[in-house]
Design a protein around this motif. Structure first.
Motif, PDB file in Angstrom:
ATOM      1  N   ALA A   1       0.813  -1.215   0.000  1.00 15.27           N
ATOM      2  CA  ALA A   1       0.000   0.000   0.000  1.00 15.27           C
ATOM      3  C   ALA A   1       0.845   1.263   0.000  1.00 15.27           C
ATOM      4  CB  ALA A   1      -0.904   0.001   1.221  1.00 15.27           C
ATOM      5  N   LYS A   2       0.308   2.291  -0.627  1.00  9.96           N
ATOM      6  CA  LYS A   2       0.843   3.642  -0.440  1.00  9.96           C
ATOM      7  C   LYS A   2       0.150   4.207   0.789  1.00  9.96           C
ATOM      8  CE  LYS A   2       2.217   7.964  -2.082  1.00  9.96           C
ATOM      9  NZ  LYS A   2       2.839   8.706  -3.162  1.00  9.96           N
ATOM     10  N   ILE A   3       0.932   4.678   1.759  1.00  4.76           N
ATOM     11  CA  ILE A   3       0.396   5.175   3.027  1.00  4.76           C
ATOM     12  C   ILE A   3       0.405   6.699   2.989  1.00  4.76           C
ATOM     13  CG2 ILE A   3       0.638   5.146   5.529  1.00  4.76           C
ATOM     14  CD1 ILE A   3       2.369   2.544   5.068  1.00  4.76           C
ATOM     15  N   ILE A   4      -0.784   7.292   3.140  1.00  2.00           N
ATOM     16  CA  ILE A   4      -0.928   8.744   3.064  1.00  2.00           C
ATOM     17  C   ILE A   4      -1.577   9.255   4.349  1.00  2.00           C
ATOM     18  CG2 ILE A   4      -1.915  10.685   1.781  1.00  2.00           C
ATOM     19  CD1 ILE A   4      -2.028   8.879  -0.681  1.00  2.00           C
ATOM     20  N   ALA A   5      -0.902  10.183   5.020  1.00  2.00           N
ATOM     21  CA  ALA A   5      -1.476  10.838   6.194  1.00  2.00           C
ATOM     22  C   ALA A   5      -2.177  12.117   5.757  1.00  2.00           C
ATOM     23  CB  ALA A   5      -0.380  11.164   7.206  1.00  2.00           C
ATOM     24  N   LEU A   6      -3.332  12.391   6.347  1.00  8.27           N
ATOM     25  CA  LEU A   6      -4.027  13.655   6.124  1.00  8.27           C
ATOM     26  C   LEU A   6      -3.877  14.465   7.399  1.00  8.27           C
ATOM     27  CD1 LEU A   6      -5.992  11.277   4.577  1.00  8.27           C
ATOM     28  CD2 LEU A   6      -6.770  13.441   3.630  1.00  8.27           C
ATOM     29  N   ALA A   7      -3.118  15.547   7.328  1.00  9.91           N
ATOM     30  CA  ALA A   7      -2.759  16.255   8.554  1.00  9.91           C
ATOM     31  C   ALA A   7      -2.759  17.766   8.369  1.00  9.91           C
ATOM     32  CB  ALA A   7      -1.377  15.797   9.034  1.00  9.91           C
TER      33      ALA A   7
ATOM     34  N   PHE B   1      -4.080   1.449  -0.914  1.00  6.09           N
ATOM     35  CA  PHE B   1      -3.883   2.710  -0.197  1.00  6.09           C
ATOM     36  C   PHE B   1      -4.270   2.536   1.268  1.00  6.09           C
ATOM     37  CE2 PHE B   1      -4.479   4.227  -4.543  1.00  6.09           C
ATOM     38  CZ  PHE B   1      -3.504   5.222  -4.648  1.00  6.09           C
ATOM     39  N   VAL B   2      -3.491   3.190   2.141  1.00 10.16           N
ATOM     40  CA  VAL B   2      -3.866   3.354   3.543  1.00 10.16           C
ATOM     41  C   VAL B   2      -3.904   4.851   3.806  1.00 10.16           C
ATOM     42  CG1 VAL B   2      -3.198   3.010   5.951  1.00 10.16           C
ATOM     43  CG2 VAL B   2      -2.822   1.176   4.290  1.00 10.16           C
ATOM     44  N   LEU B   3      -5.082   5.362   4.186  1.00  9.47           N
ATOM     45  CA  LEU B   3      -5.247   6.786   4.484  1.00  9.47           C
ATOM     46  C   LEU B   3      -5.397   6.955   5.995  1.00  9.47           C
ATOM     47  CD1 LEU B   3      -7.771   7.945   1.704  1.00  9.47           C
ATOM     48  CD2 LEU B   3      -5.283   7.756   1.588  1.00  9.47           C
ATOM     49  N   ILE B   4      -4.533   7.778   6.590  1.00 10.13           N
ATOM     50  CA  ILE B   4      -4.568   8.001   8.041  1.00 10.13           C
ATOM     51  C   ILE B   4      -5.178   9.368   8.324  1.00 10.13           C
ATOM     52  CG2 ILE B   4      -3.245   8.007  10.178  1.00 10.13           C
ATOM     53  CD1 ILE B   4      -0.957   6.620   8.653  1.00 10.13           C
ATOM     54  N   ASP B   5      -6.329   9.369   8.985  1.00  6.60           N
ATOM     55  CA  ASP B   5      -6.979  10.618   9.377  1.00  6.60           C
ATOM     56  C   ASP B   5      -6.407  11.053  10.717  1.00  6.60           C
ATOM     57  OD1 ASP B   5      -8.743  12.763   9.463  1.00  6.60           O
ATOM     58  OD2 ASP B   5     -10.280  11.611  10.503  1.00  6.60           O
ATOM     59  N   CYS B   6      -5.629  12.140  10.705  1.00  8.77           N
ATOM     60  CA  CYS B   6      -4.943  12.607  11.914  1.00  8.77           C
ATOM     61  C   CYS B   6      -5.795  13.599  12.694  1.00  8.77           C
ATOM     62  CB  CYS B   6      -3.616  13.273  11.545  1.00  8.77           C
ATOM     63  SG  CYS B   6      -2.454  12.175  10.712  1.00  8.77           S
ATOM     64  N   SER B   7      -5.511  13.708  13.981  1.00  7.22           N
ATOM     65  CA  SER B   7      -6.217  14.677  14.817  1.00  7.22           C
ATOM     66  C   SER B   7      -5.655  16.077  14.560  1.00  7.22           C
ATOM     67  CB  SER B   7      -6.051  14.318  16.300  1.00  7.22           C
ATOM     68  OG  SER B   7      -4.687  14.388  16.669  1.00  7.22           O
ATOM     69  N   PRO B   8      -6.417  17.127  14.910  1.00  2.56           N
ATOM     70  CA  PRO B   8      -5.922  18.495  14.693  1.00  2.56           C
ATOM     71  C   PRO B   8      -4.907  18.895  15.762  1.00  2.56           C
ATOM     72  CG  PRO B   8      -8.117  18.534  15.639  1.00  2.56           C
ATOM     73  CD  PRO B   8      -7.806  17.096  15.377  1.00  2.56           C
ATOM     74  N   SER B   9      -3.760  18.256  15.722  1.00  5.24           N
ATOM     75  CA  SER B   9      -2.675  18.565  16.656  1.00  5.24           C
ATOM     76  C   SER B   9      -1.383  18.029  16.047  1.00  5.24           C
ATOM     77  CB  SER B   9      -2.917  17.892  18.012  1.00  5.24           C
ATOM     78  OG  SER B   9      -2.650  16.506  17.930  1.00  5.24           O
ATOM     79  N   LEU B  10      -0.270  18.388  16.669  1.00  3.01           N
ATOM     80  CA  LEU B  10       1.011  17.831  16.230  1.00  3.01           C
ATOM     81  C   LEU B  10       1.604  16.978  17.359  1.00  3.01           C
ATOM     82  CD1 LEU B  10       2.531  20.921  14.355  1.00  3.01           C
ATOM     83  CD2 LEU B  10       1.420  18.905  13.375  1.00  3.01           C
TER      84      LEU B  10
END
Length: 266
Positions: free
Chosen positions: A2-8, A121-130
């Protein structure tokens, strides 16, 4: 693999979860196997895909903190080819529990390594923080999509995010790339929206997706029904936007599937 994509983006309300749900659904409609990992304690991607949080027995929290097998946590989506690794409110405490773990920034990467061969594909939905969970997502990812809303404070905080990405590239994940900046909540009637588009394109040029995600009532309504917009109203502008984004992402990664008839005609 998979292509791993973070949404941040550490700013809230920019369209991360909306994009995770609807980009994943659009890729699934195009017959790519997609896993959404909900890495946000608010679990909006989980509920937005129609899952009752009270019925989630094994989530990303158990996988990260307790070493649970992610295979047992993966849920099948309403759309064929779409899967979810759900979140839970317990994820709020995960960062504290991870503090004493060895290689604590790479825990999520270890989880994904066990299952990524099953997906395109693996899509990672990130929280609104770092915070540490987002750092884990960026350490595990091949690339990052940064949603930017077409509003006044659009560029505020992007410098901090880009600096975090640079630190992760230097220390944890040298292969991390920016997949692109995605302009969301666009309204062509508003001068401000057009100014933000021009400003972002001027600053980041080819790194900005051509597809604009316009303001669309169907896009806003779909999560309350636990559906991606392509299932809620396939003819809506929001559905068209995300299908176009999926196609643009596939073209960018040279992953477009050639029609069998076209193949045989050559």
């Amino acid at each position: 693999m998979a292509k791993i994509i973070a949404l941040a983006n550490q700013k809230g309300g920019v369209g991360k979860t909306t994009t995770a749900i609807n980009l994943a659904a659009s890729l699934a409609v195009l017959e790519y196997n997609v896993l959404v990992i909900d890495a946000d304690p608010q679990a909006n991607a989980t509920s937005g895909l129609g899952y009752d949080l009270r019925e989630v027995e094994t989530s990303i929290y158990e996988c990260i903190v307790d070493g649970a097998d992610p295979q047992t946590a993966i849920q099948k989506g309403e759309i064929e080819h779409l899967y979810l690794l759900p979140s839970h409110i317990d994820l709020v405490g995960a960062e504290i529990e991870m503090l004493n773990m060895p290689d604590r920034e790479k825990v999520l990467k270890g989880v994904i390594n066990k299952i990524q061969d099953q997906f395109d594909f693996v899509l990672i939905d990130c929280s609104p923080s770092l915070g540490l969970i987002t750092v884990n997502a960026l350490t595990a990812a091949d690339s990052i999509i940064i949603p930017v809303q077409c509003e006044y404070f659009a560029l505020e905080g992007l410098g901090k995010l880009l600096n975090t990405i640079k630190i992760i590239q230097n220390r944890l994940n040298p292969d991390l790339e920016i997949e692109g900046f995605l302009l969301t909540m666009y309204d062509s009637r508003l001068r401000l929206s057009n100014q933000v588009v021009e400003e972002v394109q001027k600053h980041f040029q080819d790194m900005v997706f051509e597809t604009l995600i316009t303001r669309n009532i169907k896009l806003s309504e779909a999560p309350s029904y636990g559906k991606a917009v392509v299932m809620y109203d396939a003819s809506s502008k929001g559905a068209m936007n995300y299908l176009n984004l999926a196609r643009e992402l596939l073209q960018k990664n040279n992953m477009t599937k050639i029609d069998s008839k076209k193949k045989s005609a050559k």
